[in-house]
Design a protein around this motif. Structure first.
Motif, PDB file in Angstrom:
ATOM      1  N   VAL A 384       0.796  -1.232   0.000  1.00  0.00           N
ATOM      2  CA  VAL A 384       0.000   0.000   0.000  1.00  0.00           C
ATOM      3  C   VAL A 384       0.828   1.281   0.000  1.00  0.00           C
ATOM      4  O   VAL A 384       0.274   2.367   0.129  1.00  0.00           O
ATOM      5  CB  VAL A 384      -0.972   0.022   1.202  1.00  0.00           C
ATOM      6  N   ASN A 435       1.026   6.992  -0.665  1.00  0.00           N
ATOM      7  CA  ASN A 435       0.133   5.983  -1.226  1.00  0.00           C
ATOM      8  C   ASN A 435       0.834   5.207  -2.339  1.00  0.00           C
ATOM      9  O   ASN A 435       1.875   5.622  -2.848  1.00  0.00           O
ATOM     10  CB  ASN A 435      -1.143   6.647  -1.752  1.00  0.00           C
ATOM     11  N   TYR A 436       0.239   4.101  -2.728  1.00  0.00           N
ATOM     12  CA  TYR A 436       0.851   3.195  -3.703  1.00  0.00           C
ATOM     13  C   TYR A 436       1.259   3.897  -4.994  1.00  0.00           C
ATOM     14  O   TYR A 436       2.244   3.522  -5.641  1.00  0.00           O
ATOM     15  CB  TYR A 436      -0.113   2.042  -4.021  1.00  0.00           C
ATOM     16  N   ASP A 437       0.497   4.930  -5.407  1.00  0.00           N
ATOM     17  CA  ASP A 437       0.761   5.598  -6.680  1.00  0.00           C
ATOM     18  C   ASP A 437       1.531   6.904  -6.498  1.00  0.00           C
ATOM     19  O   ASP A 437       1.630   7.705  -7.429  1.00  0.00           O
ATOM     20  CB  ASP A 437      -0.558   5.868  -7.409  1.00  0.00           C
ATOM     21  N   THR A 459      -1.846  -1.469  -4.009  1.00  0.00           N
ATOM     22  CA  THR A 459      -3.134  -1.278  -3.330  1.00  0.00           C
ATOM     23  C   THR A 459      -3.247   0.140  -2.788  1.00  0.00           C
ATOM     24  O   THR A 459      -2.335   0.640  -2.125  1.00  0.00           O
ATOM     25  CB  THR A 459      -3.297  -2.293  -2.182  1.00  0.00           C
ATOM     26  N   ASP A 460      -4.368   0.769  -3.044  1.00  0.00           N
ATOM     27  CA  ASP A 460      -4.670   2.118  -2.556  1.00  0.00           C
ATOM     28  C   ASP A 460      -5.016   2.027  -1.067  1.00  0.00           C
ATOM     29  O   ASP A 460      -5.971   1.352  -0.684  1.00  0.00           O
ATOM     30  CB  ASP A 460      -5.845   2.675  -3.348  1.00  0.00           C
ATOM     31  N   GLU A 463      -8.563   2.846  -0.141  1.00  0.00           N
ATOM     32  CA  GLU A 463      -9.541   1.800  -0.433  1.00  0.00           C
ATOM     33  C   GLU A 463      -9.423   0.635   0.544  1.00  0.00           C
ATOM     34  O   GLU A 463     -10.428   0.020   0.909  1.00  0.00           O
ATOM     35  CB  GLU A 463      -9.365   1.311  -1.875  1.00  0.00           C
ATOM     36  N   ALA A 544      -5.705  -1.819  -6.572  1.00  0.00           N
ATOM     37  CA  ALA A 544      -6.435  -0.729  -7.237  1.00  0.00           C
ATOM     38  C   ALA A 544      -6.714  -1.074  -8.697  1.00  0.00           C
ATOM     39  O   ALA A 544      -5.943  -1.799  -9.327  1.00  0.00           O
ATOM     40  CB  ALA A 544      -5.619   0.561  -7.159  1.00  0.00           C
ATOM     41  N   ASN A 548       0.267   1.370 -11.260  1.00  0.00           N
ATOM     42  CA  ASN A 548       1.325   2.306 -11.621  1.00  0.00           C
ATOM     43  C   ASN A 548       1.781   2.062 -13.054  1.00  0.00           C
ATOM     44  O   ASN A 548       1.889   0.920 -13.504  1.00  0.00           O
ATOM     45  CB  ASN A 548       2.511   2.154 -10.657  1.00  0.00           C
TER      46      ASN A 548
END
Length: 566
Positions: A384, A435-437, A459-460, A463, A544, A548
């Protein structure tokens, strides 16, 4: 969630199972459905809680009335048919150990959305087991409505009422005596009875239902496929494999061995050498825990703590976490925090610094609990993101990072594949979460390599927090019956899995294996397996929809393609 093989052995060393329970003929008395509200960014999916009354047999013993109901989360395309029977396919998912229906939230929504883009209408049914009837989500849902995690903590720890209800406390071993009679047979029969209640036409089930699960859910699906539900093997319309058009396995295998990963080594667990009779006696006497639990880390309270942490990260992600101080101190919570947040063995023994000595945002606290670069147990890991806001160092507890990176299969099963990190400065800066992104400028571990890269994050965290705290049916399972695991381990003993007679059941239908590249299910990859690089065990459920680099999420995309094949 799958408990790794070695961890399972440790649990089984002090657990046991009884002889198979003969369940009564199916009888559904009532059905209730409630459309839920949710804040998922994945639109176009309707979620409902469905409950069907199918009473437990009297032989189970006294149990709460709520446990006479079978429950599931029904996810469907908003533009699809209102009737499940008219959907193109229905995916029915068994959870893993210590896992509830809410864990399937993201993969269900993503799969339905991917199929809808091709003009197909899927449903995804995330099952709860009988034991989930004991989970009390009242405090978490009240905290969500109030946007205040203290409401949840006050309910569970300070006897504060919510809508006139007072938390009854976490159930003791004596209070869940009936779970000693809820094992493998009852679990697969519950799935069969639910399918017959919701889709009475067996030929329709055979055309449209895909049966599967995550982690231990793959093993339960394997037994379901082989089970004979009317007691007459010569008649096969009732056979489990004839309720399914195909199977799907999420970081697991559809198999009848423990965890779907090869035969369970019974020599590792001396108690099992005495057979099902000794196991049954152990459960009946109460000497053996009737649920998979321990004095810390894995028990009903700690599973609920994950939901509370998710709630805090959901309503105030950048707010300072105070759960370690607002939740009253106890042996369970204090020991759990020490196990999860000690930098090394010396810190664990000394008990200082403690988690309360660090400043975290709520998002960072949740990340520290479940991220694969922090959480030490592989079956509880997701990818995450990473810490921000302050220096971090190698987390060499319970073992040094070099042992995790050694490639040893046992360590991978127990601790995962990633370097572990921990904030370095007590009484210092407030640690936040990338966050993951948004992962960048990740610090390096002592071996000179960064703790993580964007390719490893899927994973976000927002979320994940939502899935942990928003569903009436929980993400976690607080009281997983020991009997299920021991029945599987002793399935060859008379009276344990006698119904699993259709040995061609697993091969009778097509299957898709969807594996986490860094998870627990890829020990024996097969041609055609879908391997999601960088994924951990929970990521196959929580990833998510957009990864990416702009990549579509591979687990749900491939599951949707499998489900929509003619």
């Amino acid at each position: 969630m799958r408990v790794p093989l070695r961890a399972s052995a440790a649990v089984l060393a002090v657990t046991a199972a009884g002889a198979a329970l003969t369940a009564p003929a199916y009888a559904a008395e009532r059905r209730e459905t409630t459309v839920t509200t949710n804040s998922s960014p994945v639109k176009g999916v309707v979620e409902s809680v469905v409950r069907v009354k199918v009473p437990l047999p009297k032989a189970v013993g006294p149990h709460p009335a709520a446990c006479d109901w079978l429950s599931y989360l029904r996810f469907r395309d908003v533009h699809g048919p209102a009737s499940s029977a008219k959907a193109d396919r229905i995916l029915v998912a068994q959870p893993g150990i210590l896992e509830g229906a809410g864990a399937f939230d993201s993969v269900a929504r993503n799969t339905i959305t991917a199929a809808a883009a091709k003009g197909k209408h899927l449903e995804f049914w995330a099952l709860d087991r009988r034991s989930n009837c004991l989970d009390d989500t009242t405090g978490v849902l009240a905290g969500l409505a109030a946007k205040d995690p203290h409401v949840a903590v006050d309910y569970y720890y300070r006897k504060k009422r919510v809508d006139g209800r007072v938390f009854a406390g976490y159930q003791s071993n004596d209070q869940v005596k009936w779970l000693q009679n809820v094992g493998l047979e009852q679990t697969v029969r519950d799935e069969y009875d639910l399918l017959r209640a919701e889709l009475p036409d067996q030929k329709l089930r055979k055309r449209k239902v895909l049966c599967g699960g995550h982690s231990l859910g793959g093993t339960l699906t394997g037994f379901f496929a082989e089970w004979d539900f009317d007691g007459n093997p010569a008649t096969t319309a009732d056979a489990g494999y004839n309720q399914c058009a195909g199977y799907f396995a999420l970081d697991t295998r559809v198999a009848t061995s423990l965890m779907g990963m090869g035969d369970f080594p019974k020599e590792m667990v001396p108690l099992l050498q005495f057979g099902a009779g000794a196991v049954k006696a152990g459960l009946e006497s109460g000497v053996v825990p009737r649920t998979v639990s321990g004095p810390a880390l894995i028990n009903a309270e700690t599973m609920n703590l994950l939901a509370i942490a998710g709630l805090a990260a959901r309503v105030a992600p950048s707010g300072r976490s105070d759960l370690a101080t607002y939740i009253p101190s106890s042996f369970n919570t204090d020991t759990t925090y020490r196990l999860l947040f000690s930098k090394d063995f010396a810190t664990f023994i000394a008990g200082t610094p403690t988690i309360a000595d660090f400043r975290f945002t709520n998002a960072a606290a949740l990340g520290a609990l479940l991220d694969d670069d922090s959480q030490p147990l592989a079956f509880l890991q997701a990818s995450v993101g990473f810490f921000s806001g302050g220096p971090v160092v190698d987390k060499d507890f319970p073992v040094p990072n070099e042992m995790i990176l050694s490639g040893n299969g046992a360590w991978k099963s127990l601790l995962g594949t990633e370097r572990k990190a921990i904030p370095a400065t007590p009484d210092g800066p407030q640690y936040g979460w990338q966050n993951y992104d948004a992962v960048k400028n990740v610090p390096k571990a002592k071996d000179g390599q960064p703790f993580t890269t964007p390719a490893k994050e899927v994973t976000d965290i927002a979320e994940l927090a939502r899935s942990l705290s928003e569903h009436p049916l929980d993400f976690t399972e607080h009281y997983f019956p020991t009997r299920i695991v021991t029945d599987i381990a002793l399935a060859g003993a008379p009276g344990v899995a006698d119904g699993a007679v259709h040995k061609n059941g697993i091969t009778a239908n097509p299957v898709i294996n969807l594996e986490a590249g860094d998870g627990l299910g890829t020990r024996h990859p097969e041609p055609g397996d879908v391997i999601a690089p960088g994924y951990q065990h929970l990521d196959v459920l929580t990833a998510a929809p957009r990864q990416n680099g702009g990549r579509p999420e591979p687990i749900s995309t491939n599951l949707a393609a499998f489900a929509t094949k003619p």
